[in-house]
Enzyme design. Structure first.
Site, PDB file in Angstrom:
ATOM      1  N   SER A 127      -9.786 -12.518  11.974  1.00 43.35           N
ATOM      2  CA  SER A 127      -9.710 -11.177  12.554  1.00 43.35           C
ATOM      3  C   SER A 127     -11.105 -10.661  12.873  1.00 43.35           C
ATOM      4  O   SER A 127     -12.086 -11.004  12.191  1.00 43.35           O
ATOM      5  CB  SER A 127      -9.042 -10.251  11.537  1.00 43.35           C
ATOM      6  OG  SER A 127      -9.235  -8.905  11.881  1.00 43.35           O
ATOM      7  N   TYR A 152      -7.607  -7.151   2.240  1.00 48.26           N
ATOM      8  CA  TYR A 152      -7.094  -7.921   3.376  1.00 48.26           C
ATOM      9  C   TYR A 152      -8.251  -8.528   4.169  1.00 48.26           C
ATOM     10  O   TYR A 152      -8.283  -9.729   4.444  1.00 48.26           O
ATOM     11  CB  TYR A 152      -6.244  -7.023   4.293  1.00 48.26           C
ATOM     12  CG  TYR A 152      -6.123  -7.558   5.699  1.00 48.26           C
ATOM     13  CD1 TYR A 152      -5.229  -8.580   5.977  1.00 48.26           C
ATOM     14  CD2 TYR A 152      -6.928  -7.075   6.729  1.00 48.26           C
ATOM     15  CE1 TYR A 152      -5.140  -9.104   7.278  1.00 48.26           C
ATOM     16  CE2 TYR A 152      -6.846  -7.590   8.012  1.00 48.26           C
ATOM     17  CZ  TYR A 152      -5.958  -8.602   8.279  1.00 48.26           C
ATOM     18  OH  TYR A 152      -5.884  -9.124   9.540  1.00 48.26           O
ATOM     19  N   LYS A 156      -9.770 -12.683   4.814  1.00 52.49           N
ATOM     20  CA  LYS A 156     -10.116 -13.367   6.073  1.00 52.49           C
ATOM     21  C   LYS A 156     -11.515 -13.978   5.968  1.00 52.49           C
ATOM     22  O   LYS A 156     -11.745 -15.116   6.370  1.00 52.49           O
ATOM     23  CB  LYS A 156     -10.035 -12.401   7.260  1.00 52.49           C
ATOM     24  CG  LYS A 156      -8.621 -11.904   7.557  1.00 52.49           C
ATOM     25  CD  LYS A 156      -7.674 -13.032   7.941  1.00 52.49           C
ATOM     26  CE  LYS A 156      -6.249 -12.590   8.124  1.00 52.49           C
ATOM     27  NZ  LYS A 156      -5.278 -13.687   8.157  1.00 52.49           N
TER      28      LYS A 156
HETATM   29  C1  UD1 Z   1      -6.268  -3.168  11.576  1.00 56.71           C
HETATM   30  C2  UD1 Z   1      -7.290  -3.968  10.840  1.00 56.71           C
HETATM   31  C3  UD1 Z   1      -7.352  -5.348  11.407  1.00 56.71           C
HETATM   32  C4  UD1 Z   1      -6.000  -5.982  11.354  1.00 56.71           C
HETATM   33  C5  UD1 Z   1      -5.022  -5.133  12.132  1.00 56.71           C
HETATM   34  C6  UD1 Z   1      -3.621  -5.726  12.084  1.00 56.71           C
HETATM   35  C7  UD1 Z   1      -9.318  -2.998   9.905  1.00 56.71           C
HETATM   36  C8  UD1 Z   1     -10.542  -2.243  10.184  1.00 56.71           C
HETATM   37  N1  UD1 Z   1      -8.578  -3.300  10.956  1.00 56.71           N
HETATM   38  O1  UD1 Z   1      -6.774  -2.954  12.889  1.00 56.71           O
HETATM   39  O2  UD1 Z   1      -8.242  -6.146  10.697  1.00 56.71           O
HETATM   40  O3  UD1 Z   1      -6.067  -7.287  11.863  1.00 56.71           O
HETATM   41  O4  UD1 Z   1      -5.028  -3.822  11.591  1.00 56.71           O
HETATM   42  O5  UD1 Z   1      -2.883  -5.297  11.020  1.00 56.71           O
HETATM   43  O6  UD1 Z   1      -9.046  -3.312   8.787  1.00 56.71           O
HETATM   44  N2  UD1 Z   1      -4.242   4.817  15.226  1.00 56.71           N
HETATM   45  C9  UD1 Z   1      -3.871   6.134  15.452  1.00 56.71           C
HETATM   46  N3  UD1 Z   1      -2.659   6.535  15.005  1.00 56.71           N
HETATM   47  C10 UD1 Z   1      -1.794   5.711  14.331  1.00 56.71           C
HETATM   48  C11 UD1 Z   1      -2.183   4.377  14.112  1.00 56.71           C
HETATM   49  C12 UD1 Z   1      -3.420   3.966  14.558  1.00 56.71           C
HETATM   50  O7  UD1 Z   1      -4.618   6.904  16.045  1.00 56.71           O
HETATM   51  O8  UD1 Z   1      -0.710   6.176  13.933  1.00 56.71           O
HETATM   52  C13 UD1 Z   1      -5.554   4.352  15.742  1.00 56.71           C
HETATM   53  C14 UD1 Z   1      -6.500   3.853  14.690  1.00 56.71           C
HETATM   54  O9  UD1 Z   1      -7.312   4.893  14.206  1.00 56.71           O
HETATM   55  C15 UD1 Z   1      -7.307   2.820  15.478  1.00 56.71           C
HETATM   56  C16 UD1 Z   1      -6.329   2.290  16.511  1.00 56.71           C
HETATM   57  O10 UD1 Z   1      -5.284   3.247  16.566  1.00 56.71           O
HETATM   58  O11 UD1 Z   1      -8.346   3.421  16.158  1.00 56.71           O
HETATM   59  C17 UD1 Z   1      -5.747   0.959  16.153  1.00 56.71           C
HETATM   60  O12 UD1 Z   1      -5.221   0.999  14.829  1.00 56.71           O
HETATM   61  P1  UD1 Z   1      -4.346  -0.173  14.217  1.00 56.71           P
HETATM   62  O13 UD1 Z   1      -3.296  -0.576  15.171  1.00 56.71           O
HETATM   63  O14 UD1 Z   1      -3.947   0.221  12.841  1.00 56.71           O
HETATM   64  O15 UD1 Z   1      -5.355  -1.413  14.157  1.00 56.71           O
HETATM   65  P2  UD1 Z   1      -6.830  -1.509  13.517  1.00 56.71           P
HETATM   66  O16 UD1 Z   1      -7.052  -0.516  12.479  1.00 56.71           O
HETATM   67  O17 UD1 Z   1      -7.799  -1.572  14.642  1.00 56.71           O
END
Ligand code: UD1
Length: 340
Positions: A127, A152, A156
């Protein structure tokens, strides 16, 4: 004769899409999955798309005897793609041992058995989380590995090190480590896609459930970041594009004698999109509005990260191709199917 590949976690989200692409490319697939975060019905979806039902073993890769039995009963496996892992960042903070146990024992068991059963190569799902908060974007494979911010993420990093140490010790295997950015979307046939258990933690399943009326409102986690619109930036990659990279990686490992024993590739589009831009893309692609509000920052979130995918583009000859609007449309078609 078809080359036989073991796909661990093959009924999961990325696993199932990869099984489809492997079968389309002429590989024979054996899946092992403990169904802890997936559904046996996925095999029907794979069958509908490819016309082939892969061999399926229900079992846990943390048990080496289960794996021995699988290799004994399915002789001639040449390669492994290892998706079998727990992946929820928040849960890993609550249950660290579960994460270390599942993710590391699975990998160690597979590595231990590979030489014994003549398996030549393993593709490992890593990742972009290994880069932490990058000093600059886009980020390439040479960027420093930052201390993990969750168990997690740590699994990795440790897994990458275990593979490197094992191969350095002279183990007769090869490996390709694929560092995924943010996989999203679903197969365009809507026969397979993401099946989140409970309340989704990731952005796209939460967004599509909100659009479907299952959730009231999507919360955008922060709009005060140092980005053009204030929301976080990620590199969202279509899951079918991602799946195809695994097939290319497997072929490279098994068919080329002159490649390095361990290779690392970023898998991303090379383009960063903010949370608000992704919502806009969904609304544009589907004509469906997503009720959303701005909320607080989520602890541990990275402000911005996107890939430099040049190495994968040039060395693997792989490139992300699906436009994000199309990816969002596929995610929506899939959501509508599963919420019926
Ligand atoms: C996270 C993990 C990544 C993992 C992936 C898959 C970290 C930093 N990142 O990615 O390693 O492979 O999950 O499980 O550990 N967001 C919102 N509202 C929501 C949900 C998300 O605004 O309800 C935003 C988050 O702040 C982020 C983006 O959407 O900016 C993506 O979030 P998400 O899909 O959870 O993925 P990551 O956090 O990037």
């Amino acid at each position: 004769m078809k080359t036989k590949i073991l796909v661990t976690g093959g009924t999961g989200y990325i696993g199932s899409h990869t099984v489809v692409e492997l079968q389309n490319a002429g590989y024979e697939v054996v899946i092992i999955d403990n169904l802890s975060n997936s559904n046996i019905g996925v095999l029907d979806g794979i069958n509908k798309i490819t016309g082939i039902r892969p061999v399926f073993v229900e079992g846990d890769c943390t048990d080496i005897n289960t794996l021995r039995k699988l290799f004994d009963e399915n002789p001639g496996i040449k390669g492994i793609i290892n998706f079998a892992a727990s992946k929820a960042v928040g849960e890993s903070v609550q249950k660290p041992l579960l994460y270390y146990k599942n993710n590391l024992n699975t990998l160690i068991n597979l590595l231990e058995l590979m030489p014994e059963y003549g398996v030549k190569g393993i593709v490992f799902s890593s990742s972009c989380t290994v880069y932490g908060e990058p000093d600059h974007n886009p980020i390439n494979e040479g960027a420093p590995i930052k201390p993990a911010t969750s168990p997690y993420g740590n699994t990795k990093q440790i897994s990458e090190e275990i593979i490197e140490d094992y191969i350095r010790s002279g183990a007769p295997i090869k490996s390709i480590l694929l560092r995924y950015f943010n996989p999203i979307g679903a197969h365009p046939s809507a026969e397979i896609g993401e099946l989140p258990l409970g309340v989704p933690q990731n952005l796209v399943p939460y967004l599509t459930q909100t659009a479907a009326g299952i959730r009231k409102e999507l919360t955008v986690f922060g709009d005060d970041y140092n980005t053009p619109d204030g929301s976080c930036i990620r590199d969202y990659i279509d899951v079918v594009d991602l799946a195809k990279a695994h097939v290319i990686a497997m072929k490279r490992m098994l068919d080329n004698n002159d490649t390095d024993s361990v290779e690392i590739f970023n898998l991303g589009t090379g383009r960063g999109l903010s949370v608000l831009e992704l919502i806009a893309s969904f609304e544009r692609a589907t004509g469906v509005k997503v009720p959303h509000k701005i909320g607080n920052r989520r602890e541990g979130d990275i402000e911005k990260i996107w890939a430099d995918p040049k190495k994968a583009n040039e060395v693997l000859g792989w490139k992300a191709e699906v436009p994000v609007d199309e990816t969002m449309k596929n995610a929506w078609t899939w959501q509508q199917k599963i919420s019926k």
